[in-house]
Write an enzyme that holds these catalytic residues in place. Structure first.
Site, mmCIF file in Angstrom:
data_model
loop_
_atom_site.group_PDB
_atom_site.id
_atom_site.type_symbol
_atom_site.label_atom_id
_atom_site.label_comp_id
_atom_site.label_asym_id
_atom_site.label_seq_id
_atom_site.Cartn_x
_atom_site.Cartn_y
_atom_site.Cartn_z
ATOM 1 N N ALA A 1 -10.730 6.422 1.925
ATOM 2 C CA ALA A 1 -10.551 4.978 1.765
ATOM 3 C C ALA A 1 -9.410 4.645 0.815
ATOM 4 C CB ALA A 1 -11.845 4.331 1.272
ATOM 5 N N SER A 2 -8.877 5.645 0.119
ATOM 6 C CA SER A 2 -7.784 5.426 -0.833
ATOM 7 C C SER A 2 -6.499 5.081 -0.080
ATOM 8 C CB SER A 2 -7.564 6.680 -1.670
ATOM 9 O OG SER A 2 -8.772 7.092 -2.294
ATOM 10 N N ARG B 1 -11.721 -8.488 9.668
ATOM 11 C CA ARG B 1 -11.128 -9.767 9.263
ATOM 12 C C ARG B 1 -10.677 -10.560 10.484
ATOM 13 N NH1 ARG B 1 -7.666 -6.820 4.486
ATOM 14 N NH2 ARG B 1 -9.077 -7.268 2.741
ATOM 15 N N ARG C 1 0.829 -1.206 0.000
ATOM 16 C CA ARG C 1 0.000 0.000 0.000
ATOM 17 C C ARG C 1 0.866 1.261 0.000
ATOM 18 N NH1 ARG C 1 -2.246 -3.548 3.788
ATOM 19 N NH2 ARG C 1 -4.294 -4.356 3.250
ATOM 20 N N HIS D 1 -2.373 0.801 8.324
ATOM 21 C CA HIS D 1 -3.136 -0.150 7.510
ATOM 22 C C HIS D 1 -2.157 -0.739 6.504
ATOM 23 C CE1 HIS D 1 -6.141 -2.096 5.166
ATOM 24 N NE2 HIS D 1 -6.017 -1.283 4.127
#
Length: 319
Positions: A120-121, A153, A90, A177
């Site tokens: 959210a990008s 998750r 990411r 993240h």
């Protein structure tokens, strides 16, 4: 927050449209505006969603639009930018996406928008910081999805392993993240018992739990390898966050939030549990961390801090 619940979605890729489809099925908003650099795609997506409205939960106005629509929106959700490719982290997306998000942030700002921005990008922690600095709005009004999906998750996999409803599992993935995220086992609960107590009572293997965390950390890579992208999980997660804001639930969700001395750090967006209300982030919830967990948090912070420093130089965000 006014009676008409209006959301503007920027970026009509699979993540954004999974969110839109989820909202149409659950209801809870009155108006959804789609913005995309490809205007025809945005129009086509709006048409497709509208054709399903007769079978949806409630009446909604769904349309394609431009940045002027942000002026009276309650929430703007940013899902635009380059997608993570197979084998790519990411954080490798940073350079191209910071420029895209800076441009988008300025357009939102100049519209006169006064609401809450959800990012959210990816890399979401860094891009949330870019939005915050470029728009110059209160820290409570910028929320990155952060480890919201990672936490879901984790709860799902623990639920499957322990054969306990995910509703009764409290677990939070903290930090970036990305690859430096971690779970604080000492702050994980099954019902009213700590997970550590639960494992000891049932003579379960702690190594199994560590493997479950590895599965969580690698989930995006596994999914991307198989189907080229992830979108359903984050789409539903965005739905949860948006409705938690509109319904003023004061739900604790693990999102990317701006720190000011919490967890011994400041001037960074990073995944931490937060109380979510109609004004955005009401409070960062500080979990007690042992030495091992604090060291992991510090490591995640340092990774993001180094990238943030380069981003600030490149975009002139030194204030």
């Amino acid at each position: 927050m006014k009676d008409n619940r209006k959301v503007v979605l920027i970026g009509t890729g699979m993540v954004g449209m999974s969110m839109a489809y989820s909202l149409m099925n659950t209801g809870g908003i009155d108006e959804l505006v789609l913005i995309d650099i490809d205007e025809e795609k945005a129009k086509g997506e709006a048409m497709d969603l509208n054709h399903g409205l007769p079978y949806s939960m409630n009446k909604m106005v769904i349309k394609a639009g431009n940045y002027n629509e942000c002026r009276d929106a309650d929430i703007v959700v940013i899902c635009a930018g380059a997608n993570q490719k197979e084998g790519q982290t990411r954080l490798e997306l940073t350079k191209v996406n910071t420029r895209i998000i800076k441009d988008i942030s300025l357009k939102i700002k100049y519209s006169g928008f006064q609401g809450i921005v959800i990012v959210a990008s990816n890399p979401v922690d860094i891009l949330s910081y870019v939005v915050y600095k470029v728009m110059g709005i209160d820290k409570s009004k910028v929320i990155g999805t952060g480890t919201l999906l990672d936490t879901a998750r984790m709860r799902y996999l623990l639920s499957e392993y322990l054969d306990v409803s995910s509703d009764d599992i409290e677990a939070y993935i903290l930090g970036e993240h990305g690859d430096s995220s971690f779970i604080s086992w000492m702050n994980t609960y099954v019902g009213c018992k700590t997970l550590i107590e639960y494992v000891e009572e049932r003579n379960l293997d702690m190594n199994d739990l560590n493997e479950i965390y590895d599965d969580v950390k690698n989930a995006a890579y596994e999914i991307i390898e198989r189907k080229k992208a992830t979108y359903y999980g984050i789409g539903i997660s965005l739905n949860k966050l948006i409705l938690s804001i509109f319904n003023d639930t004061h739900k604790i969700l693990c999102v990317s939030a701006y720190l000011e001395h919490e967890y011994k750090h400041s001037d960074i967006f990073i995944g931490v549990p937060c109380i979510i209300c109609k004004e955005g982030i009401k409070e960062v919830v500080q979990l007690p961390l042992n030495g091992v967990d604090q060291a992991k948090f510090d490591d995640s912070y340092e990774i993001l801090r180094e990238i943030k420093r380069e981003v600030k130089k490149e975009l002139g965000l030194n204030s």
